[in-house]
Write a protein that holds these residues in place. Structure first.
Motif, PDB file in Angstrom:
ATOM      1  N   ALA A 176       0.848  -1.193   0.000  1.00 41.67           N
ATOM      2  CA  ALA A 176       0.000   0.000   0.000  1.00 41.67           C
ATOM      3  C   ALA A 176       0.882   1.241   0.000  1.00 41.67           C
ATOM      4  O   ALA A 176       2.006   1.223   0.506  1.00 41.67           O
ATOM      5  N   LEU A 177       0.379   2.303  -0.553  1.00 47.21           N
ATOM      6  CA  LEU A 177       1.078   3.588  -0.594  1.00 47.21           C
ATOM      7  C   LEU A 177       0.313   4.587   0.254  1.00 47.21           C
ATOM      8  O   LEU A 177      -0.900   4.732   0.119  1.00 47.21           O
ATOM      9  N   ALA A 178       1.016   5.281   1.153  1.00 48.16           N
ATOM     10  CA  ALA A 178       0.389   6.301   1.996  1.00 48.16           C
ATOM     11  C   ALA A 178       0.606   7.666   1.366  1.00 48.16           C
ATOM     12  O   ALA A 178       1.751   8.074   1.127  1.00 48.16           O
ATOM     13  N   ILE A 179      -0.466   8.360   1.069  1.00 47.15           N
ATOM     14  CA  ILE A 179      -0.362   9.758   0.632  1.00 47.15           C
ATOM     15  C   ILE A 179      -0.991  10.596   1.733  1.00 47.15           C
ATOM     16  O   ILE A 179      -2.158  10.452   2.070  1.00 47.15           O
ATOM     17  N   ASN A 180      -0.187  11.486   2.317  1.00 41.30           N
ATOM     18  CA  ASN A 180      -0.575  12.108   3.580  1.00 41.30           C
ATOM     19  C   ASN A 180      -0.381  13.614   3.635  1.00 41.30           C
ATOM     20  O   ASN A 180      -0.349  14.191   4.726  1.00 41.30           O
ATOM     21  N   ASN A 181      -0.241  14.269   2.481  1.00 43.79           N
ATOM     22  CA  ASN A 181      -0.127  15.731   2.511  1.00 43.79           C
ATOM     23  C   ASN A 181      -0.604  16.320   1.194  1.00 43.79           C
ATOM     24  O   ASN A 181      -0.841  15.600   0.205  1.00 43.79           O
ATOM     25  N   THR A 182      -0.725  17.624   1.161  1.00 37.49           N
ATOM     26  CA  THR A 182      -1.325  18.318   0.023  1.00 37.49           C
ATOM     27  C   THR A 182      -0.514  18.130  -1.247  1.00 37.49           C
ATOM     28  O   THR A 182      -1.076  17.986  -2.349  1.00 37.49           O
ATOM     29  N   ARG A 183       0.815  18.118  -1.133  1.00 39.15           N
ATOM     30  CA  ARG A 183       1.656  17.935  -2.322  1.00 39.15           C
ATOM     31  C   ARG A 183       1.336  16.623  -3.021  1.00 39.15           C
ATOM     32  O   ARG A 183       1.187  16.565  -4.249  1.00 39.15           O
ATOM     33  N   PRO A 215       3.295  -5.191  -6.935  1.00 37.88           N
ATOM     34  CA  PRO A 215       2.111  -4.477  -7.441  1.00 37.88           C
ATOM     35  C   PRO A 215       1.460  -3.644  -6.339  1.00 37.88           C
ATOM     36  O   PRO A 215       1.257  -4.126  -5.229  1.00 37.88           O
ATOM     37  N   LEU A 216       1.164  -2.398  -6.657  1.00 36.61           N
ATOM     38  CA  LEU A 216       0.461  -1.536  -5.703  1.00 36.61           C
ATOM     39  C   LEU A 216      -1.008  -1.928  -5.692  1.00 36.61           C
ATOM     40  O   LEU A 216      -1.667  -1.924  -6.730  1.00 36.61           O
ATOM     41  N   THR A 217      -1.529  -2.291  -4.508  1.00 35.11           N
ATOM     42  CA  THR A 217      -2.909  -2.779  -4.433  1.00 35.11           C
ATOM     43  C   THR A 217      -3.825  -1.907  -3.581  1.00 35.11           C
ATOM     44  O   THR A 217      -5.036  -2.073  -3.622  1.00 35.11           O
ATOM     45  N   ARG A 218      -3.261  -0.978  -2.797  1.00 36.35           N
ATOM     46  CA  ARG A 218      -4.080  -0.190  -1.882  1.00 36.35           C
ATOM     47  C   ARG A 218      -3.442   1.172  -1.661  1.00 36.35           C
ATOM     48  O   ARG A 218      -2.214   1.320  -1.727  1.00 36.35           O
ATOM     49  N   VAL A 219      -4.275   2.174  -1.371  1.00 36.33           N
ATOM     50  CA  VAL A 219      -3.764   3.505  -1.009  1.00 36.33           C
ATOM     51  C   VAL A 219      -4.363   3.919   0.332  1.00 36.33           C
ATOM     52  O   VAL A 219      -5.526   3.609   0.636  1.00 36.33           O
ATOM     53  N   TYR A 220      -3.544   4.571   1.130  1.00 38.09           N
ATOM     54  CA  TYR A 220      -3.972   5.191   2.379  1.00 38.09           C
ATOM     55  C   TYR A 220      -4.075   6.687   2.117  1.00 38.09           C
ATOM     56  O   TYR A 220      -3.084   7.333   1.759  1.00 38.09           O
ATOM     57  N   ILE A 221      -5.261   7.247   2.295  1.00 41.55           N
ATOM     58  CA  ILE A 221      -5.509   8.656   1.992  1.00 41.55           C
ATOM     59  C   ILE A 221      -5.806   9.396   3.291  1.00 41.55           C
ATOM     60  O   ILE A 221      -6.778   9.078   3.988  1.00 41.55           O
ATOM     61  N   HIS A 228      -5.417  19.227   9.413  1.00 40.74           N
ATOM     62  CA  HIS A 228      -5.233  20.170   8.304  1.00 40.74           C
ATOM     63  C   HIS A 228      -4.521  19.531   7.115  1.00 40.74           C
ATOM     64  O   HIS A 228      -4.455  20.129   6.041  1.00 40.74           O
ATOM     65  N   LEU A 229      -3.980  18.335   7.310  1.00 40.81           N
ATOM     66  CA  LEU A 229      -3.310  17.631   6.220  1.00 40.81           C
ATOM     67  C   LEU A 229      -4.193  16.545   5.610  1.00 40.81           C
ATOM     68  O   LEU A 229      -3.737  15.791   4.749  1.00 40.81           O
TER      69      LEU A 229
END
Length: 460
Positions: A176-183, A215-221, A228-229
């Motif tokens: 899984a990939l964590a995306i955790n900020n505005t950028r 393989p990327l199978t999940r995202v953490y949003i 605020h993030l």
């Protein structure tokens, strides 16, 4: 009060909690040990003190050692305004090693007043510490000149780990990939998730790492630590649509909440529920605040709660391994409350069977079930207020308050720490870096064998 404060200072001769007295099971504060005389404090007068037990912290074994003295002789009783102090004469012949351990306490008590010179050499002057691994204060003045140089050192060893060295079955776990900020939110909206992870791996020098072959199978949003993030409703819709298009499962990350944030979170859950129903999908939501248990209850059909990192508490500090007694007790430091059957049963009652762990230098004891492991960053501490905001707005880190409208200074600024502690400050939190999973496949294999079936990679 000032006179009383000064009066009590004269008795601060034993480091707090290094020695504790017991009389008939009741504990008392030891103030002073001098030869065969022991002074302790009581909140009320004691009629007879015939037997005194003194527990002294044994720095070599990192545990308390008890000494029981009988036929104690009362030498002095002082009545004070709020307490009584007793000085007893004991027969130290009953315990031949007592003078040695009480002498260590005396060295510790005298150390701050008598030591001089560099801290490391001063500590080394204490006999009982000469063979003990200690925190290297001398390195605290050595910083990287920039964040980019720090990243290069952190990810340098991992950049030399190739696809061939991975040795992992793709069926063992999901990535899984964590995306955790505005950028990162903006980059996903423009290029998509798979293009994002490719560009970020190239930025970190990991474009030939075994991660590329997974393989990327999940995202953490979202963000565990700062509201605020977390993405607003508009960008969240875009991120969910991109996940659906890329056939990725979704975990929504929510931080701890204030009263003012409960209503917006309720709207978010309503929107998530509608999206799940229309898309025929289910999503996970990480629980980092106890109030979310109740908020999530009506959405059990579409939203699965997961125990977040802030509620999966464990001591995480890069200096932990330099603590007294770490080697002797490190197995105990691998566990926390989720290892207790009754606590796991409580979480299961609320539909929580997956726990979020972090790789943080000390191994985690993984409880029964299948769980997630975040890497290479781990949270050390988090504040409800934001030190970076206070420093940027008020030029004073101590003028902190709850931030209502955040300009997100953390998108441009971070706090650097000495090189050897592998830490970084971002906004309201301090994070550590642990690259073990990136460079030692055997460690990952062990985690997978013990119940980790999901790896969550954070690019920052």
């Amino acid at each position: 009060m000032e006179a009383m404060y000064k009066m009590r200072l004269e008795f601060q001769e034993i480091p707090p909690l290094m020695a504790i007295g017991f009389i008939e099971g009741q504990d008392y504060r030891i103030l002073k040990i001098c030869g065969d005389e022991i002074t302790f404090e009581s909140d009320e007068q004691i009629e007879d003190v015939d037997v005194l037990e003194v527990s002294i912290f044994n720095l070599t074994r990192s545990e308390y050692q008890a000494f029981r003295f009988t036929d104690c002789e009362l030498l002095q009783l002082k009545q004070r305004e709020f307490s009584c102090t007793y000085t007893l004469k004991v027969d130290i012949g009953q315990h031949e090693d007592f003078p040695y351990y009480s002498g260590i306490l005396r060295q510790l008590a005298e150390f701050p007043q008598t030591a001089s010179g560099p801290v490391q050499s001063r500590l080394g002057s204490l006999d009982f510490l000469r063979n003990t691994q200690m925190y290297d204060y001398e390195k605290d003045s050595d910083f990287h000149e920039s964040y980019e140089l720090q990243l290069a050192e952190w990810f340098g060893p991992a950049s030399r780990t190739t696809i061939e060295s991975g040795r992992h079955s793709l069926d063992d776990y999901e990535l899984a990939l964590a995306i955790n900020n505005t950028r990162l939110y903006k980059q996903v909206a423009q290029y998509g998730y798979k293009a994002l992870i490719q560009s970020e791996l190239e930025r970190l020098g990991l474009d030939k790492h075994w991660l590329v072959s997974q393989p990327l199978t999940r995202v953490y949003i979202g963000n565990d630590y700062c509201p605020h993030l977390c993405p607003d409703e508009e960008i969240l819709c875009v991120l969910l649509a991109e996940a659906l298009s890329a056939e990725l499962d979704v975990t929504i990350v929510l931080p701890s909440l204030t009263e003012a944030q409960l209503e917006p979170v309720q709207r978010l859950l309503d929107n998530l529920n509608e999206w799940c129903s229309s898309a025929g999908k289910t999503v996970e939501v990480t629980v980092n605040d106890w109030s979310l248990f109740l908020l999530l209850e009506p959405y059990r059909q579409t939203i699965t709660p997961v125990l977040g990192k802030l509620l999966n508490k464990i001591k995480k500090d890069p200096r932990t391994q330099l603590m007294f007694g770490y080697e002797r007790h490190k197995e105990k430091m691998q566990e926390n409350n989720v290892s207790a059957p009754h606590y796991s049963a409580f979480l299961n009652k609320w539909g929580i069977t997956r726990f979020e762990f972090e790789a943080h230098g000390t191994s985690n004891r993984i409880p029964e079930g299948t769980h997630s492991l975040h890497f290479p960053y781990y949270q050390i501490n988090t504040s409800a207020f934001c030190p970076l905001y206070a420093e940027c707005v008020h030029f004073n880190i101590y003028k902190q308050k709850l931030v209502e409208h955040c300009p997100q200074f953390c998108g441009e600024l971070c706090k650097l720490y000495p090189k050897h502690v592998n830490m970084i400050g971002r906004g309201n939190s301090v994070f550590g870096f642990d690259g073990t999973l990136l460079t030692e496949p055997d460690v990952l294999d062990q985690y997978v064998a013990n119940g980790i079936d999901r790896l969550v990679f954070s690019v920052e």
